[in-house]
Motif scaffolding. Structure first.
Motif, PDB file in Angstrom:
ATOM      1  N   ILE A 163       0.906  -1.190  -0.067  1.00  9.97           N
ATOM      2  CA  ILE A 163       0.009   0.121  -0.029  1.00  9.97           C
ATOM      3  C   ILE A 163       0.975   1.234  -0.101  1.00  9.97           C
ATOM      4  O   ILE A 163       2.134   1.020   0.651  1.00  9.97           O
ATOM      5  N   VAL A 164       0.621   2.213  -0.914  1.00 12.04           N
ATOM      6  CA  VAL A 164       1.368   3.415  -0.668  1.00 12.04           C
ATOM      7  C   VAL A 164       1.473   3.879   0.474  1.00 12.04           C
ATOM      8  O   VAL A 164       0.590   4.143   1.576  1.00 12.04           O
ATOM      9  N   LYS A 165       2.705   4.183   0.791  1.00  9.08           N
ATOM     10  CA  LYS A 165       3.162   4.736   2.052  1.00  9.08           C
ATOM     11  C   LYS A 165       2.475   6.107   2.318  1.00  9.08           C
ATOM     12  O   LYS A 165       2.392   7.126   1.616  1.00  9.08           O
ATOM     13  N   GLY A 166       1.962   6.310   3.557  1.00  6.90           N
ATOM     14  CA  GLY A 166       1.319   7.357   3.927  1.00  6.90           C
ATOM     15  C   GLY A 166      -0.083   7.458   3.924  1.00  6.90           C
ATOM     16  O   GLY A 166      -0.830   8.282   4.286  1.00  6.90           O
ATOM     17  N   LEU A 167      -0.841   6.621   2.791  1.00  2.27           N
ATOM     18  CA  LEU A 167      -2.130   6.434   2.641  1.00  2.27           C
ATOM     19  C   LEU A 167      -2.907   6.281   3.894  1.00  2.27           C
ATOM     20  O   LEU A 167      -3.913   6.989   4.121  1.00  2.27           O
ATOM     21  N   PRO A 168      -2.837   5.203   4.374  1.00  2.00           N
ATOM     22  CA  PRO A 168      -3.563   4.724   5.669  1.00  2.00           C
ATOM     23  C   PRO A 168      -3.654   6.107   6.709  1.00  2.00           C
ATOM     24  O   PRO A 168      -4.566   6.358   7.283  1.00  2.00           O
ATOM     25  N   GLY A 169      -2.508   6.731   6.846  1.00  6.38           N
ATOM     26  CA  GLY A 169      -2.431   7.729   8.020  1.00  6.38           C
ATOM     27  C   GLY A 169      -3.192   9.012   7.448  1.00  6.38           C
ATOM     28  O   GLY A 169      -3.854   9.485   8.200  1.00  6.38           O
ATOM     29  N   THR A 170      -3.107   9.258   6.115  1.00  6.70           N
ATOM     30  CA  THR A 170      -4.001  10.392   5.637  1.00  6.70           C
ATOM     31  C   THR A 170      -5.527  10.029   5.817  1.00  6.70           C
ATOM     32  O   THR A 170      -6.303  11.147   6.027  1.00  6.70           O
ATOM     33  N   VAL A 171      -5.890   8.906   5.261  1.00  8.73           N
ATOM     34  CA  VAL A 171      -7.257   8.433   5.442  1.00  8.73           C
ATOM     35  C   VAL A 171      -7.777   8.546   6.782  1.00  8.73           C
ATOM     36  O   VAL A 171      -8.944   9.310   7.101  1.00  8.73           O
ATOM     37  N   THR A 172      -6.940   8.121   7.923  1.00 12.02           N
ATOM     38  CA  THR A 172      -7.300   8.304   9.211  1.00 12.02           C
ATOM     39  C   THR A 172      -7.519   9.678   9.599  1.00 12.02           C
ATOM     40  O   THR A 172      -8.630   9.904  10.223  1.00 12.02           O
ATOM     41  N   VAL A 173      -6.625  10.581   9.263  1.00  9.33           N
ATOM     42  CA  VAL A 173      -6.683  11.930   9.464  1.00  9.33           C
ATOM     43  C   VAL A 173      -8.015  12.615   9.075  1.00  9.33           C
ATOM     44  O   VAL A 173      -8.687  13.430   9.871  1.00  9.33           O
ATOM     45  N   LEU A 174      -8.203  12.346   7.757  1.00  8.27           N
ATOM     46  CA  LEU A 174      -9.283  12.899   7.020  1.00  8.27           C
ATOM     47  C   LEU A 174     -10.946  12.221   7.806  1.00  8.27           C
ATOM     48  O   LEU A 174     -11.801  12.949   7.928  1.00  8.27           O
ATOM     49  N   ARG A 175     -10.727  10.834   8.027  1.00  6.80           N
ATOM     50  CA  ARG A 175     -11.950  10.259   8.370  1.00  6.80           C
ATOM     51  C   ARG A 175     -12.419  10.975   9.818  1.00  6.80           C
ATOM     52  O   ARG A 175     -13.372  11.129  10.255  1.00  6.80           O
ATOM     53  N   ASP A 176     -11.183  10.998  10.849  1.00  6.45           N
ATOM     54  CA  ASP A 176     -11.430  11.639  12.116  1.00  6.45           C
ATOM     55  C   ASP A 176     -11.768  13.015  12.121  1.00  6.45           C
ATOM     56  O   ASP A 176     -12.521  13.612  13.149  1.00  6.45           O
ATOM     57  N   GLY A 177     -11.573  13.634  11.099  1.00  9.64           N
ATOM     58  CA  GLY A 177     -12.029  15.032  10.711  1.00  9.64           C
ATOM     59  C   GLY A 177     -13.421  15.237  10.062  1.00  9.64           C
ATOM     60  O   GLY A 177     -13.741  16.169  10.145  1.00  9.64           O
ATOM     61  N   GLY A 178     -14.075  13.761  10.098  1.00 10.00           N
ATOM     62  CA  GLY A 178     -15.416  14.264   9.365  1.00 10.00           C
ATOM     63  C   GLY A 178     -15.659  13.857   7.975  1.00 10.00           C
ATOM     64  O   GLY A 178     -16.817  13.920   7.709  1.00 10.00           O
ATOM     65  N   PHE A 179     -14.617  13.603   7.508  1.00  7.11           N
ATOM     66  CA  PHE A 179     -14.689  13.418   5.943  1.00  7.11           C
ATOM     67  C   PHE A 179     -15.397  12.079   5.650  1.00  7.11           C
ATOM     68  O   PHE A 179     -14.988  11.009   6.437  1.00  7.11           O
ATOM     69  N   SER A 180     -16.453  11.945   4.675  1.00  9.16           N
ATOM     70  CA  SER A 180     -16.764  10.517   4.153  1.00  9.16           C
ATOM     71  C   SER A 180     -15.885   9.876   3.359  1.00  9.16           C
ATOM     72  O   SER A 180     -14.868  10.644   2.849  1.00  9.16           O
ATOM     73  N   HIS A 181     -15.936   8.798   3.150  1.00  6.47           N
ATOM     74  CA  HIS A 181     -15.218   8.145   2.181  1.00  6.47           C
ATOM     75  C   HIS A 181     -15.269   8.654   0.750  1.00  6.47           C
ATOM     76  O   HIS A 181     -14.023   8.730   0.110  1.00  6.47           O
TER      77      HIS A 181
END
Length: 122
Positions: free
Chosen positions: A65-83
């Motif tokens: 998996i591209v490095k940094g993708l999971p962390g970026t997704v987590t930050v945005l999900r925690d910030g209220g962004f939908s998938h």
């Protein structure tokens, strides 16, 4: 097997997407592990014509998996962004990067991507 989240198909038709069995094969993991990765937010998928698909750009040529993708997704999900919003943001040009956030992640510029994600999310 429990359901995994998917985003509506917000991607440009030119974005290459892979069915989940192909993702499992490229990552060298069982098909059920891909479902777990989607549930855990390590990957995101869109649903196109009823089929769950993962953007090919989420995977490296080294079968990771591209490095940094999971962390970026987590930050945005925690910030209220939908998938769907996360997917759209990752594939939208940003002149300040420059380029798309997914491209920046693939080029090992994850710090800049996460900085923007954090600013947007909070």
């Amino acid at each position: 097997m429990s359901e995994f989240p998917t985003a509506p198909d917000v991607l440009d038709p030119e974005v290459e997407v892979l069915p989940l069995p192909d993702v499992a094969e490229r990552l060298g993991v069982p098909f059920t592990r891909v479902h777990q990765m989607l549930r855990d937010g390590l990957l995101l998928a869109v649903r196109r014509d009823g089929v769950a698909l993962v953007p090919a750009e989420f995977l490296t040529d080294e079968e990771n998996i591209v490095k940094g993708l999971p962390g970026t997704v987590t930050v945005l999900r925690d910030g209220g962004f939908s998938h769907g919003e996360i997917m759209r943001w990752l594939f939208t040009e940003d002149d300040t990067l420059p380029g798309r956030p997914i491209t920046a992640l693939r080029e090992n510029r994850g710090r800049e991507v996460r900085r923007r994600a954090q600013a947007m999310a909070f």
